[in-house]
Design a protein around this motif. Structure first.
Motif, PDB file in Angstrom:
ATOM      1  N   ILE A   1      -6.808   8.083   2.222  1.00 57.35           N
ATOM      2  CA  ILE A   1      -7.351   6.672   3.397  1.00 57.35           C
ATOM      3  C   ILE A   1      -8.335   6.300   2.313  1.00 57.35           C
ATOM      4  O   ILE A   1      -8.776   4.808   2.216  1.00 57.35           O
ATOM      5  CB  ILE A   1      -7.456   7.006   4.313  1.00 57.35           C
TER       6      ILE A   1
ATOM      7  N   PHE B   1     -15.274   4.207   6.619  1.00 60.88           N
ATOM      8  CA  PHE B   1     -14.363   3.460   7.506  1.00 60.88           C
ATOM      9  C   PHE B   1     -15.288   2.000   7.790  1.00 60.88           C
ATOM     10  O   PHE B   1     -14.601   1.430   7.686  1.00 60.88           O
ATOM     11  CB  PHE B   1     -13.847   3.893   8.556  1.00 60.88           C
ATOM     12  N   THR B   2     -16.209   2.840   8.430  1.00 55.55           N
ATOM     13  CA  THR B   2     -17.513   0.908   8.693  1.00 55.55           C
ATOM     14  C   THR B   2     -17.133   0.357   6.787  1.00 55.55           C
ATOM     15  O   THR B   2     -17.356  -0.823   7.372  1.00 55.55           O
ATOM     16  CB  THR B   2     -18.880   1.844   8.980  1.00 55.55           C
TER      17      THR B   2
ATOM     18  N   PHE C   1      -4.780  13.801   3.470  1.00 49.82           N
ATOM     19  CA  PHE C   1      -4.789  12.194   4.279  1.00 49.82           C
ATOM     20  C   PHE C   1      -6.525  11.924   3.879  1.00 49.82           C
ATOM     21  O   PHE C   1      -5.973  10.336   4.185  1.00 49.82           O
ATOM     22  CB  PHE C   1      -4.517  13.115   5.471  1.00 49.82           C
ATOM     23  N   LEU C   2      -7.538  11.833   4.160  1.00 50.10           N
ATOM     24  CA  LEU C   2      -8.581  11.432   4.497  1.00 50.10           C
ATOM     25  C   LEU C   2      -8.636  11.465   3.051  1.00 50.10           C
ATOM     26  O   LEU C   2      -8.907   9.869   2.614  1.00 50.10           O
ATOM     27  CB  LEU C   2      -8.984  12.166   5.029  1.00 50.10           C
TER      28      LEU C   2
ATOM     29  N   ASP D   1     -17.159  10.158   7.841  1.00 54.02           N
ATOM     30  CA  ASP D   1     -15.697   9.412   7.764  1.00 54.02           C
ATOM     31  C   ASP D   1     -16.199   8.134   8.342  1.00 54.02           C
ATOM     32  O   ASP D   1     -15.628   7.134   7.967  1.00 54.02           O
ATOM     33  CB  ASP D   1     -14.792  10.171   8.070  1.00 54.02           C
ATOM     34  N   ALA D   2     -16.718   8.510   9.906  1.00 50.62           N
ATOM     35  CA  ALA D   2     -16.523   7.498  10.106  1.00 50.62           C
ATOM     36  C   ALA D   2     -17.822   5.954   9.553  1.00 50.62           C
ATOM     37  O   ALA D   2     -16.782   4.763   9.159  1.00 50.62           O
ATOM     38  CB  ALA D   2     -17.457   7.239  11.591  1.00 50.62           C
TER      39      ALA D   2
ATOM     40  N   PHE E   1      -7.715   4.769  -0.689  1.00 49.61           N
ATOM     41  CA  PHE E   1      -7.820   2.583  -0.291  1.00 49.61           C
ATOM     42  C   PHE E   1      -8.417   1.919  -0.361  1.00 49.61           C
ATOM     43  O   PHE E   1      -8.729   1.055  -1.246  1.00 49.61           O
ATOM     44  CB  PHE E   1      -5.934   2.819   0.804  1.00 49.61           C
TER      45      PHE E   1
ATOM     46  N   ILE F   1       0.922  -1.399  -0.100  1.00 46.28           N
ATOM     47  CA  ILE F   1      -0.497   0.227  -0.278  1.00 46.28           C
ATOM     48  C   ILE F   1       0.731   1.347  -0.086  1.00 46.28           C
ATOM     49  O   ILE F   1       1.481   1.234   0.428  1.00 46.28           O
ATOM     50  CB  ILE F   1      -1.136  -0.091   1.319  1.00 46.28           C
TER      51      ILE F   1
ATOM     52  N   ILE G   1       5.023   5.410   4.779  1.00 44.99           N
ATOM     53  CA  ILE G   1       3.846   6.239   5.706  1.00 44.99           C
ATOM     54  C   ILE G   1       4.749   7.382   6.478  1.00 44.99           C
ATOM     55  O   ILE G   1       4.311   8.548   6.435  1.00 44.99           O
ATOM     56  CB  ILE G   1       3.466   5.276   7.356  1.00 44.99           C
TER      57      ILE G   1
ATOM     58  N   VAL H   1      -9.872  -1.100  -2.164  1.00 42.35           N
ATOM     59  CA  VAL H   1     -10.145  -2.291  -1.944  1.00 42.35           C
ATOM     60  C   VAL H   1     -12.179  -2.900  -1.945  1.00 42.35           C
ATOM     61  O   VAL H   1     -11.842  -4.173  -1.862  1.00 42.35           O
ATOM     62  CB  VAL H   1      -9.840  -2.149  -0.612  1.00 42.35           C
TER      63      VAL H   1
ATOM     64  N   LEU I   1       5.642  -0.363   3.503  1.00 41.85           N
ATOM     65  CA  LEU I   1       3.945   0.430   3.749  1.00 41.85           C
ATOM     66  C   LEU I   1       4.631   1.095   5.144  1.00 41.85           C
ATOM     67  O   LEU I   1       3.978   2.442   5.241  1.00 41.85           O
ATOM     68  CB  LEU I   1       3.166  -1.115   4.545  1.00 41.85           C
TER      69      LEU I   1
ATOM     70  N   LEU J   1     -15.494   0.022   5.030  1.00 41.75           N
ATOM     71  CA  LEU J   1     -14.425  -0.246   4.386  1.00 41.75           C
ATOM     72  C   LEU J   1     -13.835  -2.151   5.608  1.00 41.75           C
ATOM     73  O   LEU J   1     -13.750  -2.974   4.806  1.00 41.75           O
ATOM     74  CB  LEU J   1     -13.137  -0.530   5.243  1.00 41.75           C
ATOM     75  N   VAL J   2     -14.387  -1.563   6.968  1.00 41.25           N
ATOM     76  CA  VAL J   2     -14.672  -3.019   7.450  1.00 41.25           C
ATOM     77  C   VAL J   2     -15.635  -3.785   7.386  1.00 41.25           C
ATOM     78  O   VAL J   2     -15.567  -5.062   7.059  1.00 41.25           O
ATOM     79  CB  VAL J   2     -14.945  -2.140   9.213  1.00 41.25           C
TER      80      VAL J   2
ATOM     81  N   PHE K   1       1.085   4.142   0.955  1.00 45.18           N
ATOM     82  CA  PHE K   1      -0.156   5.400   1.830  1.00 45.18           C
ATOM     83  C   PHE K   1       0.152   6.619   1.454  1.00 45.18           C
ATOM     84  O   PHE K   1      -0.183   7.313   1.590  1.00 45.18           O
ATOM     85  CB  PHE K   1       1.297   5.166   3.388  1.00 45.18           C
TER      86      PHE K   1
END
Lengths: 381, 594
Positions: free
Chosen positions: A303, A356-357, A299-300, A352-353, A306, A102, A177, A310, A173, A359-360, A104
């Motif tokens: 991510i 990410f959710t 930054f955001l 944003d949360a 990425f 990745i 960073i 995925v 990776l 993604l999970v 970053f």
């Protein structure tokens, strides 16, 4: 004999009792997530049918429902946000496909391009060309920014990643960073910490237009057009040219590709350059649309891009773009569509949360992404 | 050959490679603003400030690099001599020319609009405060520094030791000036400080020279003795080694307990900062260093620790305020942190290493966003955070948040606990299974290790250690805010662990003291406050540099080094004449010894 039996019994007992504990927990997590999403969505449907519905009032007594225009607006803003994730995700996806790590720092390449665009655009704006000859200026700004971001991507590859070609996967990776930190703070040191503004857009580009009953601003149309053009270019490069063929070969198996006479190093540099160029296009478009950049801009989106890669299936270019669009729409629509009916206050803060959710959830339910990953056997391990 | 051809045989390729790189580095450093920002920190007053050091070291290093040659065993090389010196001079001069161009540029063009450091201020620093200095002087300075750098390659070893140790000592003493100043009061040594340092900061010239030559001499006299002592310690076996370890440990413990009494507020608060990050780093060292799980959302556990303490101890907690004592709340901190570790760990445990990194980063951010959101505002206060966290009442003693010495002792206790835990775990069944997983997960699983449980345990242990740091932090500051738990912190802790050495406890100590102590944490100032926002740049560069040059860290753990340099070990054993078939055996043998 007796001892052996007890040992196997213990081992079996362990594997029966212990491993599924995590799986059971994950099953509960999955059920809860699906349950929440379903209930939220059903409550949304209920509130759309009639806000006075008891189901709609159940969690969110103040439910009013959304008008068609509001929903259309959410879709448009989600898609236009998603375009950026998609464009940046291409770079992640290609690098992951070829090198298996990745990168970053790719989000920072995007930020560097947005900064270049801001500097060039402001210089044009200062001598009046921005207003008088917008199309030409935009072209020059775009070319400049794409050039700078391409050079940045290639330089980072040369300095930081090439020496690590054969080290364990986490080492590049971690390096990336560091690279991302360096780029962020170098821009912060050189250009100052404040948020910088792009110049005003000309009237004809800024005003709202109506296409197929969708209210959409001209700049968003431009963003979509530019994205379609660059995606087509990328598709042509990867699928129809010799370089593209070589890129796919290197992604499949580096060693055999080099045996076939492909210069692997050059292909890797090309991959970084193309990824950088895509991030460059995204950077300028981002600047034009949101008209503000600061050193943390990358930054955001980085991510989340990425995440988009995925979601679409890493290594899969079409998947990256569709993943970007899906993620953008999800984070724009889901707060209003699922969280608000569940009675969560201040839903837009959780954008944003939500990303990410997503993604999970994708990694829990379908780790290879919605459209399937395209990786070589060694990278899949 | 005579000298003339050998000077003509300069390695122009090297010069034209390293010279421009040196120039670019100097331009970068200048435009990022290091000379201006670091100028106030004086090293040898009034001769040299840290701002100039940030410029001077580059031609020196590049001169050194350009003039050094690869010495292969068994291949004869010409003796280092004049041509090497010339290479250094030219490399440095090209670098210096970059600054000359920069000065001319600043004088003649104004592009301050995007470049904030393209300023008269920078020009003044570059011109050494003089108005009409010829900018070409930098070519000379660059050349001279390049010469010094190249000379380091040429001069005999003992002289090189004297020079390097001497200059490093001067630099170190100057950097530690505020700490020494603070400590001198406790030891009644104000007179010594007055003797060495100027009133307004910086070493006086003569003491600096005396100090440098003194340390240089000592370094020559004690040459090799330190290494020998360490080797001797390592060679000791059984009870003897245990005894020495106990003695060493006793000395460290006594120093740790006694020294703070003599130190002032400044040093104690500095050490408390270092300690909190050390505690975090020790925890992350278990997760990243031992188990090889790259957890980028480590800050989440820090946040959970701090917020739990805040909710349970503060009277002002908005939803649930039992107002417990700190010690009692610690029980809940441990439970909740362990639970969070399990909850975050469970979904990510089976993912690929790099996906895991990004997902944990996502979790770290989600937790901050949740604490910040209106959604949980009724429980955790949203952006306003939770205020009014009382000090630490341990029954026999009360430590208020402003009592830096007390906080330091507390941090010391928890660090000792963390060290004990990681030390005991390292050699335990669990620790060995972590290391096996780190080396190869599939093989570890085939060997009968329950990888899921072991990895979850790593998460839990790391989470609990981080939550202790959070609990101390909350009591120390007296309030918690969501924005104190940015992802930045995770990354800074990661840098500490990596610079120190993954999987190595002494390494983590070195990393925390050097990075957090000198440069400072993300928001906490270190000894060099002047760095300000530039410290993050330095962190990033250090991370990249370490990964490229020394991935095992400053104080590496032996096993990790072997993993990272497996190929070199194999090559070495091959060179030593072992057969190709059993080339892997020596490595296994070495591992077995450790």
């Amino acid at each position: 004999m007796k001892e052996g039996k007890t040992v196997t019994a213990v081992v079996e007992g362990k594997s029966k009792r212990r491993t599924p504990l995590v799986d059971r927990f994950l099953f509960v997590v999955k059920v809860v997530l699906i349950g929440l999403v379903t209930i939220g969505f059903l409550a949304f449907v209920a509130q759309q049918i009639s806000p006075d519905n008891w189901f709609a009032r159940w969690r969110n007594p103040g439910a009013t429902g959304l008008s068609a225009d509001q929903i259309k607006g959410l879709v448009i803003s989600g898609l236009s946000q998603g375009v950026f994730y998609g464009l940046i995700a291409l770079g992640y996806s290609m690098v992951y496909g070829v090198l298996g790590f990745i990168n970053f720092a790719h989000g920072e390449v995007f930020m560097v391009s947005a900064y270049t665009g801001y500097i060039a655009a402001n210089k044009f704006s200062a001598n009046g060309m921005w207003e008088s000859n917008f199309a030409l200026c935009l072209l020059i700004v775009l070319l400049l920014a794409v050039m700078v971001s391409t050079v940045t991507a290639v330089l980072t590859e040369r300095i930081a990643y090439r020496p690590l070609r054969n080290s364990p996967r986490l080492i590049p990776l971690i390096t990336s960073i560091g690279v991302s930190f360096v780029l962020q703070n170098a821009v912060l040191g050189i250009f100052g910490p404040g948020t910088q503004g792009y110049p005003q857009l000309p009237e004809w580009l800024a005003k709202q237009r109506s296409i197929l009953t969708f209210e959409i601003s001209g700049i968003k149309i431009l963003v979509f057009l530019v994205t379609i053009v660059s995606m087509t270019g990328l598709w042509y490069l990867v699928e129809r040219t010799k370089t593209g063929k070589a890129m796919r070969a290197v992604a499949e198996d580096k060693e055999i590709a080099s045996l076939m006479g492909i210069n692997v190093n050059r292909i890797i540099v090309t991959t970084f350059a193309v990824g950088g160029a895509m991030a460059g296009v995204a950077g300028v478009m981002f600047g034009l649309l949101f008209r503000a950049v600061n050193p943390m801009t990358g930054f955001l989106p980085g991510i989340k891009a990425f995440t988009a890669a995925v979601v679409g299936g890493i290594g899969n270019l079409g998947g990256a773009m569709s993943g970007g669009l899906a993620l953008g729409s999800a984070e724009s629509i889901a707060p209003q569509l699922i969280l608000e009916p569940l009675g969560v206050p201040g839903v837009t803060q959780l954008k944003d949360a939500v990303a990410f959710t997503v993604l999970v959830m994708v990694l829990l339910f379908k780790p290879s992404g919605l459209f399937g990953e395209r990786l070589s056997a060694e990278d899949r391990a | 050959m005579t000298t003339l051809p050998s000077t003509l045989l300069l390695d122009w390729k090297r010069i034209f490679k390293w010279g421009p790189i040196c120039a670019a580095a100097l331009l970068f450093v200048s435009l990022v603003g290091m000379p201006i920002k670091l100028d106030p920190k004086s090293i040898i007053s009034p001769l040299l400030s840290l701002g100039y050091v940030s410029l001077f070291w580059l031609p020196l290093i590049f001169g050194y690099i350009a003039s050094s040659r690869v010495v292969l065993e068994g291949v004869e090389t010409s003796k280092p001599g004049l041509s090497d010196l010339l290479t250094g001079v030219l490399t440095g001069a090209i670098g210096g020319a970059g600054l000359t161009l920069l000065m001319l540029g600043i004088e003649n063009f104004d592009i301050r609009d995007p470049l904030i450091n393209w300023s008269p201020q920078l020009l003044e620093v570059l011109a050494f405060g003089a108005r009409d200095l010829n900018s070409a002087v930098w070519i000379g300075i660059g050349g001279a520094l390049g010469l010094v750098g190249a000379a380091l390659n040429v001069i005999p070893e003992s002289l090189r030791r004297v020079v390097s140790y001497g200059s490093f000592t001067v630099l170190a003493v100057a950097i530690f000036e505020p700490a020494l100043d603070d400590m001198s009061e406790g030891f009644r040594l104000e007179w010594l400080i007055e003797l060495i340092f100027q009133k307004r900061g910086g070493l006086k010239l003569w003491p600096a020279i005396i100090l440098a030559s003194l340390i240089g001499l000592i370094s020559v006299i004690s040459k090799g003795k330190v290494k020998k002592a360490v080797a001797q310690y390592r060679e000791q076996e059984g009870s003897q080694k245990k005894q020495t370890s106990y003695v060493l440990f006793g000395i460290v413990a006594v120093l740790g307990i006694v020294l703070p009494i003599f130190m002032g507020t400044y040093v104690n608060s500095l050490l408390a900062n270092v300690g909190i990050f050390l505690l975090l780093a020790l925890g992350l060292n278990i997760v990243v260093g031992l188990a090889g799980i790259l957890d980028l959302g480590y800050v989440a556990f820090f946040a959970v620790g701090a917020y739990t303490t805040a909710v349970f101890t503060s009277e002002l907690s908005p939803f649930f305020a039992p107002g417990m004592t700190w010690a009692l709340s610690l029980v809940f901190v441990v439970i909740l942190a362990a639970l969070t570790g399990l909850i975050i760990g469970a979904p990510v445990i089976r993912m690929r290493g790099d996906y895991l990194a990004i997902v944990t980063l996502g979790f770290g951010e989600i937790i901050r966003l949740l604490f910040l959101s209106d959604f949980l505002k009724p429980y955790f206060g949203g952006a306003q955070g939770i205020l009014g966290i009382p000090g630490i009442d341990l029954g026999f003693v009360y430590i208020s948040g402003t009592d830096t010495r007390g906080i330091f002792y507390l941090v010391l206790f928890f660090c000792a606990l963390a060290v004990y835990v990681s030390w005991r775990l390292q050699a335990s069944r669990l620790g060995r299974s972590w290391m096996a997983i780190r080396e190869d997960e599939q093989v570890a699983e085939a060997m009968g290790i329950n990888t899921v449980n072991s990895k979850l345990m790593a998460f839990v242990v790391g989470a609990v250690l981080a939550s202790f740091a959070g609990a101390i932090m909350a009591a120390r500051v007296g309030s918690v805010f969501p924005n104190s738990f940015m992802i930045l912190i995770s990354i800074v802790i990661l840098v500490v662990v990596i610079v120190g050495g993954m999987g190595s406890i002494p390494g983590v100590f070195v990393g925390a003291f050097v990075l957090i102590g000198i440069l400072g944490g993300p928001k906490q100032p270190g000894l060099l406050q002047e760095f300000g926002s530039l410290k993050l740049l330095v962190y990033g560069m250090l991370l990249v540099y370490m990964m490229l040059q020394r991935p095992e860290g400053l104080v590496p753990s032996a096993r990790r080094t072997q993993e990272l340099h497996q190929e070199e070990f194999l090559q070495d054993s091959w060179l030593k004449g072992t057969d190709a078939e059993d080339e892997e055996q020596p490595v296994e043998g070495e591992e077995a010894q450790i």
